[in-house]
Design an enzyme around this catalytic site. Structure first.
Site, mmCIF file in Angstrom:
data_model
loop_
_atom_site.group_PDB
_atom_site.id
_atom_site.type_symbol
_atom_site.label_atom_id
_atom_site.label_comp_id
_atom_site.label_asym_id
_atom_site.label_seq_id
_atom_site.Cartn_x
_atom_site.Cartn_y
_atom_site.Cartn_z
ATOM 1 N N GLU A 30 0.819 -1.217 0.000
ATOM 2 C CA GLU A 30 0.000 0.000 0.000
ATOM 3 C C GLU A 30 0.852 1.267 0.000
ATOM 4 O O GLU A 30 0.623 2.191 0.768
ATOM 5 C CB GLU A 30 -0.976 -0.005 1.186
ATOM 6 N N ASP A 77 -8.495 -9.232 3.384
ATOM 7 C CA ASP A 77 -8.273 -8.164 4.345
ATOM 8 C C ASP A 77 -9.377 -8.121 5.407
ATOM 9 O O ASP A 77 -10.237 -7.248 5.350
ATOM 10 C CB ASP A 77 -8.205 -6.815 3.611
ATOM 11 N N GLU A 115 -12.992 -3.036 11.735
ATOM 12 C CA GLU A 115 -12.946 -2.227 10.515
ATOM 13 C C GLU A 115 -14.053 -2.577 9.515
ATOM 14 O O GLU A 115 -14.753 -1.703 9.032
ATOM 15 C CB GLU A 115 -11.568 -2.387 9.858
HETATM 16 O O1 GCW Z 1 -7.236 -3.310 6.435
HETATM 17 C C1 GCW Z 1 -6.410 -2.434 5.736
HETATM 18 C C2 GCW Z 1 -6.732 -1.102 6.297
HETATM 19 C C3 GCW Z 1 -5.594 -0.144 6.381
HETATM 20 C C4 GCW Z 1 -4.409 -0.864 6.992
HETATM 21 C C5 GCW Z 1 -4.036 -2.032 6.103
HETATM 22 C C6 GCW Z 1 -2.895 -2.839 6.704
HETATM 23 C C7 GCW Z 1 -2.767 -0.040 8.493
HETATM 24 O O2 GCW Z 1 -7.806 -0.559 5.593
HETATM 25 O O3 GCW Z 1 -6.001 0.932 7.149
HETATM 26 O O4 GCW Z 1 -3.310 -0.013 7.214
HETATM 27 O O5 GCW Z 1 -5.127 -2.892 5.987
HETATM 28 O O6 GCW Z 1 -3.194 -3.836 7.351
HETATM 29 O O7 GCW Z 1 -1.748 -2.501 6.505
#
Ligand code: GCW
Length: 689
Positions: free
Chosen positions: A305, A379, A407
């Protein structure tokens, strides 16, 4: 006698503790220590526990004594006294360093318990009966003391007590996605208590709560790490935090930014194979250990990311992890190198990419490197199959990463007890060494003989009075700690402990809350992403957005995942599609390659199927989807109704707070249904085009 506990304050404490249903903020978590009802049971506990001795003097010894004083005084309604001499105590907490403990002759019982394990038994000391909590190490004595307090909170008799416990995983960590400015990424319970300035009182209470469930490490800054976190002013703050956590046997860890050598070190490069870079990390580690001698190590989010990483220099994840590992090794620190990578050049299917990048590196990491792997390959969705890296890297310790903060699971507005979801993951059979190779045995090291073991949970805590925003978020923090200690515990048993300690032990209260909790995750799945659907959200990861098609990258949209059109719905990950099924072993790969053999819960994760596909229920797929959403809404309404029956049976303040949240949850559930059912109906009929 403790000077601080003056008679008047004691009286007030006892009065408060015996008044039922007083307003509560939730700040006390599961450590409320309300007085047990007057009666023979309490009299027995008083006789057994009134005078305690801790055989060692140290910050942890003082911590144990303070907690026992607080806990036993609250529970037993009588001032618990600390004795200096085990011979006059009725409860003795000690380590094997003490002659009084050694004299018991329990050596065999301590074998294999390590420093964190403990025994609780009855014994005779100076011809008097005593309860003994004993351990090889001070950490075990601390965990044993909390365990004993839990037994009293749960009103378990001590007359024949014989407990021997030790944790299955060595590193039991919370990961805080806290930014240095005090905001929290994906935090829904207020601002950080670590940053910008450590809140000492809150951190001490946080440490108590963690120690009570065996958590022994905290990563105190976000994995999206600001390089400044490794500069002296922030390291000073980290050291101050470490000093508060240390008596509770919790180590501080930091998230490190891979580009720190350039960003804060003035170097020309971050190339892990450059000698100046290696030297910089070594010097940085030395500097940290001077300030924090028990520092745990680094977690790193690299080439993920947009974060920097070794691939920026044509190097591998192993090259990157190893340079940090070499810097930490002389001090005993570890690197937790996250596997949350999804470079679109690696594979068109996002869920395949981490496996593709990491599995070939098995055997190339230093022994003090973990690959830190989320439970599922996408995720933290409401339901995913387990991540195929579990069981696929026998030479690398894998640290499981779970997400406690909700989340994608309704954030702090929806009541979702996560233990059933985590159990699904921990119990999942990877078949790595044939049937009977569950994820829990991959991560506890028994399957492949790992020396390093651990689990991390992304924390849901903040400065909100009740810590977690939703009062039931506390249960997820609690359950994470209990499962980190023993992944074989049952979700229902953990819930019962938590309910009794947090809400009270009246049978109707326990039964009602138990039923709500145990159903809640499936209810959430039904009204949001049933049948293996996933990522039906927009950027807030909260509200339904199946139409989401325009994010910066396709794998951040919803349409990339559900593929709903006139032909059908679902992501084809079979051998005819993305072939993700083949990252799993036999017989899972074959099973999940065949829609008829795939469980309904994962159907659309692995398959793209026509709308009239005949489900096990006899309904068509399209009917089944609508049915799930409708059912989810009805079930959410039922949760609200069940909760309503508790009015007057739990304290008014928390009753009202949870009621309000459930009300919103029901409304949100209806929104999910309306939006998703209409959207898929359009897609099916072609009207969406
Ligand atoms: O779940 C996603 C999130 C991000 C997060 C990323 C990760 C910390 O939306 O906010 O960043 O994963 O786990 O690196």
């Amino acid at each position: 006698m403790r000077a601080w506990l003056q008679p008047l304050s004691l009286l007030l404490l006892l009065l408060a503790a015996s008044t039922p249903l007083r307003a509560e903020t939730g700040a006390d978590l599961w450590l409320r220590y309300h007085a047990l009802p007057d009666g023979p049971e309490r009299t027995t506990y008083r006789r057994e526990l009134e005078t305690f001795a801790v055989t060692f003097t140290s910050p942890t010894g003082d911590t144990i004594a303070r907690e026992l004083t607080r806990g036993l005084t609250g529970l037993l309604g009588v001032r618990a006294r600390r004795a200096d001499d085990p011979r006059v105590a009725t409860l003795v907490i000690g380590t094997t360093a003490s002659p009084a403990i050694r004299a018991l002759g329990w050596d065999a019982a301590f074998k294999g318990l390590g420093d964190d394990g403990f025994v609780i038994r009855r014994a005779t000391i100076a011809r008097a009966p005593v309860v003994v909590v004993a351990s090889n190490g001070e950490s075990g004595a601390l965990y044993g003391a909390f365990h004993l307090l839990r037994l009293v909170q749960l009103r378990r008799p001590l007359d024949r007590i014989d407990v021997a416990e030790h944790p299955r995983l060595a590193r039991r960590l919370l990961n805080h996605w806290d930014n240095l400015d005090g905001s929290i990424e994906r935090g829904y319970a207020g601002r950080s208590f670590f940053w910008p300035e450590p809140d000492a009182g809150r951190i001490a209470d946080y440490a108590r709560a963690n120690a009570s469930i065996g958590i022994n490490g905290s990563v105190i800054n976000s994995v999206n790490a600001n390089p400044q976190s490794l500069t002296p002013p922030y390291l000073q703050k980290a050291a101050a935090i470490a000093a508060i956590l240390r008596p509770y046997k919790i180590r501080v860890y930091l998230a490190a930014n891979f580009a720190a050598p350039r960003a804060i070190g003035g170097l020309q490069t971050n190339d892990p194979l450059d000698r100046s870079v290696a030297a910089w990390w070594r010097a940085k580690a030395d500097e940290i250990y001077k300030l924090i001698p028990d520092f745990g190590g680094f977690v790193v989010k690299a080439n993920s990311e947009g974060q920097p990483g070794p691939q920026d220099y044509g190097r591998t994840h192993a090259d990157g992890a190893n340079v940090l590992a070499d810097a930490l090794a002389p001090h005993g620190g570890v690197v937790m190198w996250r596997a949350f990578v999804y470079n679109a050049d690696v594979d068109p299917d996002r869920v395949k990419r981490a496996y593709a990048e990491f599995v070939p590196l098995d055997g190339k990491f230093r022994p003090n490197v973990f690959a830190q792997v989320k439970n599922g390959p996408l995720d933290f969705q409401p339901r995913e199959p387990f991540h195929p890296m579990f069981g696929a890297m026998p030479k690398t310790p894998l640290m499981a990463e779970l997400q406690i903060t909700q989340e994608y699971l309704g954030q702090s507005n929806h009541l979702v007890y996560l233990a059933p979801m985590w159990k699904e993951f921990l119990d999942a059979d990877t078949f790595a060494r044939g049937a009977g190779s569950p994820v829990s045995k991959v991560i506890d090291g028994t399957l492949d003989g790992q020396r390093e073991t651990g689990i991390a949970g992304v924390a849901n805590t903040g400065l909100d009075a009740n810590w977690t925003g939703h009062d039931f978020g506390q249960a997820n923090w609690y359950a994470f700690g209990r499962l980190a200690w023993n992944p074989d515990l049952q979700a229902g048993a953990i819930a019962d402990e938590w309910i009794r300690m947090t809400w009270g032990d009246a049978p109707d209260v326990v039964a009602t809350i138990h039923a709500i909790m145990l159903e809640s995750r499936e209810v959430y799945v039904h009204y949001t992403m049933p049948l293996g659907l996933h990522h039906l959200i927009g950027g807030d990861h909260y509200a339904p957005m199946p139409e989401n098609a325009s994010a910066q990258r396709p794998d951040w949209t919803a349409v990339y995942y559900h593929h709903a059109d006139t032909t059908g719905i679902g992501f084809d990950r079979t051998r005819a599609g993305s072939k993700a099924v083949d990252q799993y072993r036999a017989p899972l790969a074959d099973r999940w390659n065949d829609p008829a053999a795939t469980p309904d819960e994962l159907l659309l994760w692995f398959h793209h199927l026509p709308w009239d596909y005949r489900m096990r229920s006899g309904r068509t797929l399209s009917q089944e989807i609508s049915e799930s959403y409708n059912r989810g809404v009805l079930e959410a309404q039922a949760l609200e109704r069940q909760w309503a029956t508790l009015e007057g049976h739990v304290d008014d303040e928390r009753f009202a707070a949870v009621s309000a949240k459930l009300h919103r949850q029901v409304r949100d559930a209806a929104d999910w249904r309306t939006k998703c059912v209409a959207f898929f109906e359009h897609a099916r009929s072609g009207a969406g085009k």
